[in-house]
Write a protein that holds these residues in place. Structure first.
Motif, short mmCIF file in Angstrom:
data_model
loop_
_atom_site.label_atom_id
_atom_site.label_comp_id
_atom_site.label_asym_id
_atom_site.label_seq_id
_atom_site.Cartn_x
_atom_site.Cartn_y
_atom_site.Cartn_z
N ALA A 1 -7.21 1.85 6.90
CA ALA A 1 -6.21 2.71 7.57
C ALA A 1 -5.50 3.62 6.56
CB ALA A 1 -5.19 1.84 8.31
N LYS A 2 -5.16 3.07 5.41
CA LYS A 2 -4.36 3.83 4.45
C LYS A 2 -5.21 4.72 3.54
CE LYS A 2 -0.58 4.96 2.26
NZ LYS A 2 0.43 5.82 2.92
N THR A 3 -6.29 4.18 2.98
CA THR A 3 -7.02 4.91 1.94
C THR A 3 -8.19 5.74 2.47
OG1 THR A 3 -8.52 3.05 1.46
CG2 THR A 3 -6.41 3.11 0.28
N VAL A 4 -8.81 5.30 3.57
CA VAL A 4 -9.96 6.04 4.10
C VAL A 4 -9.52 7.15 5.04
CG1 VAL A 4 -12.10 5.90 5.44
CG2 VAL A 4 -11.49 4.05 3.85
N PHE A 5 -8.57 6.83 5.95
CA PHE A 5 -8.16 7.81 6.96
C PHE A 5 -6.74 8.33 6.74
CE2 PHE A 5 -11.42 5.23 9.21
CZ PHE A 5 -12.34 6.25 9.42
N LEU B 1 0.81 -1.22 0.00
CA LEU B 1 0.00 0.00 0.00
C LEU B 1 0.84 1.27 0.00
CD1 LEU B 1 -2.75 -1.08 2.56
CD2 LEU B 1 -3.02 -0.87 0.09
N ASP B 2 2.08 1.18 0.50
CA ASP B 2 2.91 2.37 0.66
C ASP B 2 4.00 2.50 -0.41
OD1 ASP B 2 3.29 4.70 2.33
OD2 ASP B 2 5.20 3.81 2.96
N SER B 3 4.04 1.57 -1.37
CA SER B 3 5.14 1.58 -2.35
C SER B 3 4.79 2.29 -3.64
CB SER B 3 5.58 0.14 -2.65
OG SER B 3 6.16 -0.44 -1.51
N GLY B 4 3.56 2.77 -3.76
CA GLY B 4 3.18 3.50 -4.97
C GLY B 4 2.87 2.61 -6.16
N PHE B 5 2.61 1.32 -5.92
CA PHE B 5 2.24 0.44 -7.02
C PHE B 5 0.88 0.86 -7.59
CE2 PHE B 5 4.80 -2.70 -4.41
CZ PHE B 5 5.90 -2.66 -5.26
N GLU B 6 0.69 0.69 -8.87
CA GLU B 6 -0.60 0.98 -9.50
C GLU B 6 -1.63 -0.04 -9.04
OE1 GLU B 6 -2.48 1.65 -13.98
OE2 GLU B 6 -0.38 1.08 -13.72
N ASN B 7 -2.86 0.43 -8.75
CA ASN B 7 -3.94 -0.44 -8.25
C ASN B 7 -3.45 -1.27 -7.06
OD1 ASN B 7 -5.81 0.38 -10.27
ND2 ASN B 7 -4.85 -1.03 -11.73
N ALA B 8 -2.93 -0.58 -6.05
CA ALA B 8 -2.31 -1.25 -4.91
C ALA B 8 -3.28 -2.16 -4.16
CB ALA B 8 -1.73 -0.21 -3.95
N SER B 9 -4.54 -1.74 -4.02
CA SER B 9 -5.50 -2.57 -3.29
C SER B 9 -5.75 -3.88 -4.02
CB SER B 9 -6.83 -1.81 -3.11
OG SER B 9 -6.67 -0.70 -2.26
N SER B 10 -5.83 -3.82 -5.34
CA SER B 10 -6.01 -5.05 -6.12
C SER B 10 -4.80 -5.96 -6.01
CB SER B 10 -6.26 -4.71 -7.60
OG SER B 10 -7.45 -3.95 -7.74
N ALA C 1 7.80 -1.61 14.49
CA ALA C 1 8.91 -2.29 13.83
C ALA C 1 9.06 -1.85 12.38
CB ALA C 1 8.70 -3.80 13.90
N ILE C 2 7.94 -1.72 11.68
CA ILE C 2 7.99 -1.29 10.28
C ILE C 2 8.53 0.13 10.18
CG2 ILE C 2 6.59 -0.79 8.24
CD1 ILE C 2 4.71 -3.07 9.18
N THR C 3 8.07 0.98 11.11
CA THR C 3 8.54 2.37 11.11
C THR C 3 10.03 2.45 11.43
OG1 THR C 3 6.35 3.14 11.79
CG2 THR C 3 8.19 4.65 12.11
N ALA C 4 10.48 1.67 12.41
CA ALA C 4 11.87 1.76 12.87
C ALA C 4 12.83 0.93 12.04
CB ALA C 4 11.94 1.31 14.33
N LEU C 5 12.41 -0.28 11.63
CA LEU C 5 13.32 -1.22 10.98
C LEU C 5 13.03 -1.42 9.50
CD1 LEU C 5 13.36 -3.98 13.76
CD2 LEU C 5 14.98 -2.10 13.46
N GLY C 6 11.86 -0.95 9.05
CA GLY C 6 11.49 -1.17 7.66
C GLY C 6 10.85 -2.53 7.46
N THR D 1 -1.08 5.97 9.25
CA THR D 1 0.25 5.38 9.18
C THR D 1 0.17 3.89 9.49
OG1 THR D 1 0.71 5.73 11.52
CG2 THR D 1 1.20 7.56 10.02
N ALA D 2 1.34 3.25 9.51
CA ALA D 2 1.39 1.83 9.89
C ALA D 2 0.90 1.64 11.33
CB ALA D 2 2.82 1.31 9.74
N LEU D 3 1.03 2.64 12.16
CA LEU D 3 0.56 2.54 13.54
C LEU D 3 -0.96 2.45 13.61
CD1 LEU D 3 2.92 5.11 15.31
CD2 LEU D 3 3.07 2.61 15.32
N LEU D 4 -1.68 3.16 12.75
CA LEU D 4 -3.14 3.05 12.72
C LEU D 4 -3.56 1.65 12.27
CD1 LEU D 4 -5.97 4.26 12.99
CD2 LEU D 4 -5.75 5.11 10.63
N MET D 5 -2.89 1.13 11.26
CA MET D 5 -3.16 -0.24 10.81
C MET D 5 -2.96 -1.22 11.96
SD MET D 5 -1.16 -2.44 7.87
CE MET D 5 0.40 -2.30 8.75
#
Length: 413
Positions: A256-260, A39-48, A165-170, A263-267
């Motif tokens: 978490a990503k598209t409606v609101f 969802l965060d990498s900018g792929f086209e049609n990420a949800s699909s 962890a995702i925020t700090a370590l990727g 960040t990864a913390l909300l997810m």
């Protein structure tokens, strides 16, 4: 001196419990890292794209389940659990090594997702069919509730830590933690001392009879379910219900990503709310020792899930969504514990590995299709309207729980 009248007093149950806890924490790290990466990498049609990858994880889990369950009945469950955990660690390690490739070919990740999750049913069915040996019969219902509860609690902990962890370590850091969790769990399983023998069908097995072939054992599991019509109806019904329940796993990261625009913390927060709801109800049920009408309980549980999804779909503020996600978790936990308890007490031990794999297969056969459609429809009509539709269908279908043929017998929950 141990007290074997309580689960905590059984050393090998503690090892199984802890191994399940740690491996599930790692798996949640991995699942959420996948979702956020897509969802965060900018792929086209990420949800699909996320829907396709999540469908691949479900395909690995449920497509391989019947074959893995037969292995769990045919061979040492300690060995099959070790193979499952080490196999998952190895495949995740390969993913880490070649991860840059996926940024250019994200669909290739689906292939590895199938491989990773193919090992999960081998561990799950081996663990579930070990409980009748590791603990005494009077403690089996408590053991089922405890395992269900710790699975949900570890998912909550994994979700809570995953955002950090995702925020700090990727993403790769989260994958590495997952790999380490599988290896630690394998070490715990290797230390089991209880002998968990391969059980045979005492009604038909003679002392000098040759061992049945793998394929005959596999067929026997399906034949057992087919002949028990009440059991078959129950499993088919849950397959249909799962078509509308399972999208929550994919929907929460998308919300978490598209409606609101969170960040990864909300997810992670949503995942924690879901798991806390499951933990709350399984903890209560684990302390109850009384006759329980599992069909009425299933009706209320599915109805609660439906109402929760409808309520979630109308939320316009992220804080309100946590309450509905929690209630959904309560309903999900209630139906899971009540059904798993009856299966443990009703199904003969010699065939439980195959049976639990068939449960996973039948109930989960629709999940890959569900994930794929949710990803596509979320891009087309939005995830919130889709949750409203799912909730309405669940609310209406809950009535079927009261109408299907009933399994005879009284069970203590």
């Amino acid at each position: 001196m141990t007290n074997e009248n309580s689960l905590i007093g059984i050393p090998d149950f503690r090892k199984l419990y802890t191994a399940r806890f740690i491996s599930t924490v790692g798996a949640k790290f991995f699942a959420l890292a996948i979702s956020w990466w897509v969802l965060d990498s900018g792929f086209e049609n990420a949800s699909s794209l996320l829907g396709i990858i999540m469908a691949a994880t479900a395909l690995g889990t449920f497509g391989c389940a019947p074959f893995m369950g037969t292995f769990a009945d045919k061979y040492s469950k300690k060995k099959t659990m070790l193979v499952a955990l080490i196999g998952e660690a190895v495949v995740v390690g390969i993913v880490i090594l070649i991860f840059p490739v996926f940024n250019h070919l994200p669909l290739l990740f689906a292939v590895f997702a199938v491989l990773i999750y193919a090992f999960e049913p081998l561990f799950e069915t081996s663990l579930q069919s070990s409980l009748n040996v590791v603990v005494k019969p009077s403690l089996v219902p408590n053991a089922v509730s405890a395992i269900s509860g710790i699975t949900s609690f570890s998912q909550a902990l994994g979700a809570a830590c995953a955002g950090v962890a995702i925020t700090a370590l990727g993403v790769l850091g989260a994958f590495s933690l997952d790999c380490a969790c599988y290896l630690i769990s394998a070490w715990l399983i290797a230390r089991l001392v209880t002998k968990i023998p391969v059980k045979s069908n005492e009604a038909t097995n003679e002392a000098n009879a040759p061992k049945a072939s793998y394929w005959k054992d596999l067929a026997e599991g399906f034949l057992y379910v087919y002949k028990d019509k009440a059991l078959l109806w129950l499993l088919v019904f849950f397959a249909v219900v799962n078509l509308f329940v399972s999208p929550i796993v994919l929907a929460l990261p998308i919300i978490a990503k598209t409606v609101f625009d969170g960040t990864a913390l909300l997810m992670s927060g949503y995942e924690v709310s879901l798991a806390i709801g499951i933990v709350a109800i399984t903890t209560v049920l684990g302390r109850v020792s009384r006759k329980f009408n599992r069909y009425t309980g299933g009706f209320w549980a599915i109805l609660l899930c439906g109402i929760s999804l409808v309520g979630l779909s109308f939320c316009r503020h992220e804080y309100l969504t946590f309450g509905f996600v929690f209630l959904f978790g309560v309903g999900l936990g209630l139906v899971n514990v009540s059904m798993m308890t009856i299966f443990q007490m009703y199904v003969p031990v010699y065939i439980q590995g195959r049976f639990f794999s068939i449960v996973n297969t039948i109930a989960g056969a629709v999940i890959p299709l569900s994930y794929a459609f949710v990803g596509f429809l979320s891009d087309q009509i939005g995830v919130m309207p889709l949750m409203a539709v799912n909730g309405c269908v669940l609310a209406v279908s809950s009535v079927v729980m009261l109408l299907i043929p009933k399994i005879k017998g009284e069970y203590i929950l």
